[in-house]
Design a protein around this motif. Structure first.
Motif, PDB file in Angstrom:
ATOM      1  N   ALA A   7       1.383 -12.979   2.198  1.00 56.32           N
ATOM      2  CA  ALA A   7       1.124 -11.861   1.287  1.00 56.32           C
ATOM      3  C   ALA A   7       2.313 -10.914   1.169  1.00 56.32           C
ATOM      4  N   ASN A   8       2.831 -10.441   2.274  1.00 54.32           N
ATOM      5  CA  ASN A   8       3.883  -9.431   2.219  1.00 54.32           C
ATOM      6  C   ASN A   8       5.241  -9.989   1.792  1.00 54.32           C
ATOM      7  N   VAL A   9       5.667 -11.077   2.378  1.00 52.89           N
ATOM      8  CA  VAL A   9       6.987 -11.631   2.055  1.00 52.89           C
ATOM      9  C   VAL A   9       7.087 -12.043   0.584  1.00 52.89           C
ATOM     10  N   PRO A  10       6.092 -12.723   0.014  1.00 53.84           N
ATOM     11  CA  PRO A  10       6.211 -13.053  -1.421  1.00 53.84           C
ATOM     12  C   PRO A  10       6.332 -11.809  -2.314  1.00 53.84           C
ATOM     13  N   ARG A  11       5.626 -10.748  -1.958  1.00 53.55           N
ATOM     14  CA  ARG A  11       5.751  -9.511  -2.737  1.00 53.55           C
ATOM     15  C   ARG A  11       7.138  -8.906  -2.572  1.00 53.55           C
ATOM     16  N   ASN A  12       7.663  -8.935  -1.353  1.00 47.98           N
ATOM     17  CA  ASN A  12       9.020  -8.441  -1.127  1.00 47.98           C
ATOM     18  C   ASN A  12      10.030  -9.250  -1.936  1.00 47.98           C
ATOM     19  N   TRP A  31      -2.448  -5.206   2.281  1.00 49.62           N
ATOM     20  CA  TRP A  31      -2.230  -6.325   3.194  1.00 49.62           C
ATOM     21  C   TRP A  31      -1.612  -5.860   4.508  1.00 49.62           C
ATOM     22  N   ASN A  32      -0.798  -4.822   4.463  1.00 49.05           N
ATOM     23  CA  ASN A  32      -0.226  -4.302   5.697  1.00 49.05           C
ATOM     24  C   ASN A  32      -1.311  -3.691   6.588  1.00 49.05           C
ATOM     25  N   HIS A  33      -2.315  -3.085   5.980  1.00 53.27           N
ATOM     26  CA  HIS A  33      -3.444  -2.560   6.752  1.00 53.27           C
ATOM     27  C   HIS A  33      -4.216  -3.705   7.417  1.00 53.27           C
ATOM     28  N   VAL A  34      -4.407  -4.803   6.693  1.00 52.61           N
ATOM     29  CA  VAL A  34      -5.068  -5.973   7.270  1.00 52.61           C
ATOM     30  C   VAL A  34      -4.255  -6.489   8.458  1.00 52.61           C
ATOM     31  N   ARG A  35      -2.943  -6.574   8.274  1.00 55.15           N
ATOM     32  CA  ARG A  35      -2.057  -7.055   9.338  1.00 55.15           C
ATOM     33  C   ARG A  35      -2.119  -6.141  10.563  1.00 55.15           C
ATOM     34  N   THR A  36      -2.141  -4.850  10.334  1.00 60.70           N
ATOM     35  CA  THR A  36      -2.217  -3.889  11.434  1.00 60.70           C
ATOM     36  C   THR A  36      -3.535  -4.013  12.188  1.00 60.70           C
ATOM     37  N   ALA A  37      -4.632  -4.098  11.462  1.00 60.06           N
ATOM     38  CA  ALA A  37      -5.944  -4.226  12.101  1.00 60.06           C
ATOM     39  C   ALA A  37      -6.053  -5.530  12.887  1.00 60.06           C
ATOM     40  N   ALA A  38      -5.546  -6.614  12.321  1.00 61.13           N
ATOM     41  CA  ALA A  38      -5.594  -7.904  13.010  1.00 61.13           C
ATOM     42  C   ALA A  38      -4.731  -7.884  14.270  1.00 61.13           C
ATOM     43  N   SER A  39      -3.579  -7.259  14.199  1.00 62.99           N
ATOM     44  CA  SER A  39      -2.709  -7.166  15.374  1.00 62.99           C
ATOM     45  C   SER A  39      -3.360  -6.324  16.468  1.00 62.99           C
ATOM     46  N   ALA A  40      -3.987  -5.224  16.082  1.00 65.33           N
ATOM     47  CA  ALA A  40      -4.676  -4.382  17.065  1.00 65.33           C
ATOM     48  C   ALA A  40      -5.849  -5.138  17.690  1.00 65.33           C
ATOM     49  N   ALA A  41      -6.601  -5.848  16.873  1.00 67.03           N
ATOM     50  CA  ALA A  41      -7.725  -6.630  17.395  1.00 67.03           C
ATOM     51  C   ALA A  41      -7.236  -7.741  18.322  1.00 67.03           C
ATOM     52  N   ALA A  42      -6.108  -8.364  17.980  1.00 68.82           N
ATOM     53  CA  ALA A  42      -5.534  -9.394  18.850  1.00 68.82           C
ATOM     54  C   ALA A  42      -5.131  -8.790  20.190  1.00 68.82           C
ATOM     55  N   ALA A  96      10.078  -0.703 -12.361  1.00 70.15           N
ATOM     56  CA  ALA A  96       9.231   0.496 -12.413  1.00 70.15           C
ATOM     57  C   ALA A  96       7.787   0.132 -12.740  1.00 70.15           C
ATOM     58  N   ALA A  97       7.598  -0.851 -13.612  1.00 68.28           N
ATOM     59  CA  ALA A  97       6.244  -1.274 -13.966  1.00 68.28           C
ATOM     60  C   ALA A  97       5.575  -2.031 -12.823  1.00 68.28           C
ATOM     61  N   TYR A  98       6.362  -2.788 -12.071  1.00 70.76           N
ATOM     62  CA  TYR A  98       5.819  -3.590 -10.964  1.00 70.76           C
ATOM     63  C   TYR A  98       5.530  -2.748  -9.724  1.00 70.76           C
ATOM     64  N   TRP A  99       6.255  -1.671  -9.530  1.00 69.13           N
ATOM     65  CA  TRP A  99       6.175  -0.885  -8.300  1.00 69.13           C
ATOM     66  C   TRP A  99       4.760  -0.426  -7.942  1.00 69.13           C
ATOM     67  N   PRO A 100       3.964   0.151  -8.842  1.00 69.68           N
ATOM     68  CA  PRO A 100       2.618   0.601  -8.442  1.00 69.68           C
ATOM     69  C   PRO A 100       1.738  -0.530  -7.899  1.00 69.68           C
ATOM     70  N   ALA A 101       1.769  -1.690  -8.539  1.00 67.68           N
ATOM     71  CA  ALA A 101       0.979  -2.829  -8.055  1.00 67.68           C
ATOM     72  C   ALA A 101       1.524  -3.323  -6.720  1.00 67.68           C
ATOM     73  N   TYR A 102       2.847  -3.396  -6.621  1.00 69.84           N
ATOM     74  CA  TYR A 102       3.476  -3.821  -5.366  1.00 69.84           C
ATOM     75  C   TYR A 102       3.042  -2.910  -4.220  1.00 69.84           C
ATOM     76  N   LEU A 103       3.163  -1.621  -4.425  1.00 74.58           N
ATOM     77  CA  LEU A 103       2.840  -0.659  -3.374  1.00 74.58           C
ATOM     78  C   LEU A 103       1.376  -0.750  -2.952  1.00 74.58           C
ATOM     79  N   ARG A 104       0.486  -0.826  -3.935  1.00 72.34           N
ATOM     80  CA  ARG A 104      -0.956  -0.903  -3.646  1.00 72.34           C
ATOM     81  C   ARG A 104      -1.294  -2.188  -2.882  1.00 72.34           C
ATOM     82  N   GLU A 105      -0.808  -3.329  -3.367  1.00 74.63           N
ATOM     83  CA  GLU A 105      -1.138  -4.619  -2.744  1.00 74.63           C
ATOM     84  C   GLU A 105      -0.456  -4.791  -1.391  1.00 74.63           C
TER      85      GLU A 105
END
Length: 73
Positions: free
Chosen positions: A21-26, A53-64, A40-49
């Protein structure tokens, strides 16, 4: 059991989200011209998505981490 759970959470929730998720967006953002209209048009979607996914990654890492600690007990 906790070691298996922690490993799965880390593999899929941290590493998998990063690679899938993160690397393809980067990469997509990097291909755009800095300061251009397309970027400029892509930035809002990039930031939101990317942030979601970074929140999912953080939660999964904490749970691990919790699962690994529980495996020590």
């Amino acid at each position: 059991m906790e070691l298996l759970l922690g490993s799965a959470l880390y593999l899929f929730g941290a590493f998998g989200v990063t690679a899938g998720a993160n690397v393809p967006r980067n990469d997509a953002l990097q291909r755009l011209e800095p300061g251009g209209a397309e970027a400029a048009a892509y930035w809002p979607a990039y930031l939101r998505e990317w942030t979601a996914w970074n929140h999912v990654r953080t939660a999964a890492s904490a749970a691990a981490a919790v699962a690994y600690v529980l495996a020590l007990v």
